[in-house]
Design an enzyme around this catalytic site. Structure first.
Site, PDB file in Angstrom:
ATOM      1  CG  HIS A 120      -1.979   1.045   1.177  1.00  0.00           C
ATOM      2  ND1 HIS A 120      -3.167   0.955   1.858  1.00  0.00           N
ATOM      3  CD2 HIS A 120      -2.027   2.239   0.526  1.00  0.00           C
ATOM      4  CE1 HIS A 120      -3.896   2.035   1.631  1.00  0.00           C
ATOM      5  NE2 HIS A 120      -3.210   2.843   0.833  1.00  0.00           N
ATOM      6  CG  HIS A 171      -1.166   6.055  -2.927  1.00  0.00           C
ATOM      7  ND1 HIS A 171      -2.280   5.837  -3.695  1.00  0.00           N
ATOM      8  CD2 HIS A 171      -1.469   5.589  -1.683  1.00  0.00           C
ATOM      9  CE1 HIS A 171      -3.227   5.278  -2.943  1.00  0.00           C
ATOM     10  NE2 HIS A 171      -2.753   5.113  -1.724  1.00  0.00           N
ATOM     11  CD  GLU A 210      -8.318   6.370   3.758  1.00  0.00           C
ATOM     12  OE1 GLU A 210      -8.809   6.367   2.608  1.00  0.00           O
ATOM     13  OE2 GLU A 210      -7.263   6.953   4.049  1.00  0.00           O
ATOM     14  CG  ASP A 218      -1.935   5.501   2.491  1.00  0.00           C
ATOM     15  OD1 ASP A 218      -2.073   5.347   1.269  1.00  0.00           O
ATOM     16  OD2 ASP A 218      -2.852   5.899   3.230  1.00  0.00           O
ATOM     17  CG  ASP A 219      -0.109   8.699   0.533  1.00  0.00           C
ATOM     18  OD1 ASP A 219      -0.043   8.748  -0.698  1.00  0.00           O
ATOM     19  OD2 ASP A 219      -1.107   8.269   1.154  1.00  0.00           O
TER      20      ASP A 219
HETATM   21  N1  ADE Z   1      -4.485   8.541  -2.102  1.00  0.00           N
HETATM   22  C1  ADE Z   1      -3.302   8.433  -1.496  1.00  0.00           C
HETATM   23  N2  ADE Z   1      -3.464   8.038  -0.227  1.00  0.00           N
HETATM   24  C2  ADE Z   1      -4.786   7.889  -0.027  1.00  0.00           C
HETATM   25  C3  ADE Z   1      -5.584   7.511   1.061  1.00  0.00           C
HETATM   26  N3  ADE Z   1      -5.068   7.167   2.232  1.00  0.00           N
HETATM   27  N4  ADE Z   1      -6.918   7.484   0.895  1.00  0.00           N
HETATM   28  C4  ADE Z   1      -7.461   7.805  -0.270  1.00  0.00           C
HETATM   29  N5  ADE Z   1      -6.745   8.174  -1.332  1.00  0.00           N
HETATM   30  C5  ADE Z   1      -5.427   8.217  -1.220  1.00  0.00           C
HETATM   31 ZN    ZN Z   2      -3.736   4.648   0.041  1.00  0.00          ZN
END
Ligand code: ADE
Ligand code: ZN
Length: 360
Positions: free
Chosen positions: A19, A21, A201, A283-284
């Protein structure tokens, strides 16, 4: 021989990142550099852009960061650096990475250039660090129409690359229920792509991201993996169904929103304890100011998890990956051998987890 501390052991546990991006994994200094080179006027430097207080501000920052990438070389650089970070901070051995083509096409860069750039960086990183990777083409439901998801599938069909194995759905769930994407997700299934979606989420309300989104993703969209999932805890019947399904949830263990970090860790614990099939991702990572190693240390320190949980989560990542069976079997054997060796070296008395300092 001196024994391995628990912190060093956690860093060395082999991991799979499912996970992440790419637009959320650009190093701040690289973002400033690319924005300058490509004449994108950022309203503030990356380190400030990467500070926000709401989920929606975060999504805006992410989409803006993506606009700094304009050439195949930019994509290659960002992909390479992302894998280098995963390798150095937490011993990630395999990664499956989301990229949103529609974030980049406004810059005049076409799908083949995006994909070729990313693949070049990933292959160079695999050569240098031994980390394998796959790509997941992703649709941001807040800014794309269902017709654009079908357009993305056409690009994928016209320009097939073995590394691009699936599709994902991100953005804000308040944009509409997963059912809006049925046609595209069914088409993806017919074309042989794996399917996932961000769902339930916890930085969105139960009204915006309800447990029924889980059911829609499984029954109508045909997802065989899901990203996040925390809000299913509000409906015991959906939890029970997800336990039966054993569908893997790729969770982000370090929320981008400060107020949600400790509550999210408790939700991760609740999902683990309920017998759900969970994996941990970042995630990010650069936007949220974390790394895989930092995220793992934080979760294990807070939840009091030990070697048994580390082994289970490490191997769950392998099983949930979309690698071909032969490669998955090889990775499984490698992980088992590494985990066995690490467990032999671990100091059984050491229960301390030192928390590395990161931004935020
Ligand atoms: N895009 C990047 N991270 C995200 C997240 N946690 N939720 C939704 N879209 C995303
Ligand atoms: Zn994500």
């Amino acid at each position: 021989m001196t024994k391995l501390s628990f912190s060093d052991y956690l860093d060395a546990v082999p991991k799979v990142e499912l996970h992440l991006h790419i637009a959320g994994a650009i190093r701040p200094e690289t973002l400033d550099d690319l924005a300058f080179l490509n004449e994108l006027r950022l309203p503030k430097p990356a380190t400030e852009l990467y500070q926000f207080t709401t989920f929606y501000e975060f999504l805006d920052a992410l989409r803006l960061a993506a606009l700094a990438l304009a050439t195949p070389r930019d994509f290659a650089r960002v992909a390479y650096e992302c894998i280098e970070d995963l390798h150095r901070h937490g011993n990630v051995r395999h990664a499956e990475i989301f990229f949103n083509p529609h974030y980049f096409t406004p810059n005049g860069v076409a799908y083949p250039e995006i994909v070729d750039g990313l693949i070049e960086g990933l292959e160079r990183a695999e050569h240098d660090f031994g980390v394998s990777s796959l790509l997941i083409a992703c649709i941001d439901r807040s800014v794309c129409l269902p017709s654009e998801a079908l357009q993305m599938l056409e690009w994928m069909a016209q320009y097939p690359r073995p590394k691009v194995v699936g599709i994902g759905l991100d953005g804000a769930e308040r944009a509409g229920p997963p059912l809006l994407w049925v046609e595209a997700w069914r088409q993806a299934g017919r074309s042989g792509f794996r399917r996932t979606a961000h769902v339930c989420e916890d930085n969105q309300s139960l009204f915006e991201a309800p447990p029924t989104h889980y059911t829609q993703c499984r029954d109508a969209l045909g997802c065989d993996r899901l990203d996040h999932g925390y809000n299913i805890l509000a409906d015991p019947a959906v939890v029970q169904r997800a336990v039966q399904d054993q569908v893997p949830f790729t969770m982000a263990c370090w929320s981008g929103l400060t107020w949600n970090r400790a509550p999210r860790r408790q939700r991760i614990k609740a999902m683990y304890d309920a017998g759900l099939n969970i994996t941990l991702g970042t995630d990010d990572p650069t936007i949220f100011g974390t790394t895989m190693g930092h995220s793992w240390r934080t979760v294990f320190a807070d939840l009091g998890w030990r070697g048994a949980e580390a082994r289970r989560l490490s191997l769950a990542g392998v099983e949930a990956s979309w690698l071909p069976e032969a490669r998955k079997a090889a990775l499984r054997s490698e992980f088992v051998a590494t985990l066995d060796a690490l467990e032999r070296d671990l100091d059984p008395e050491d229960r301390v987890v030192e928390l590395a300092v990161t931004r935020g």
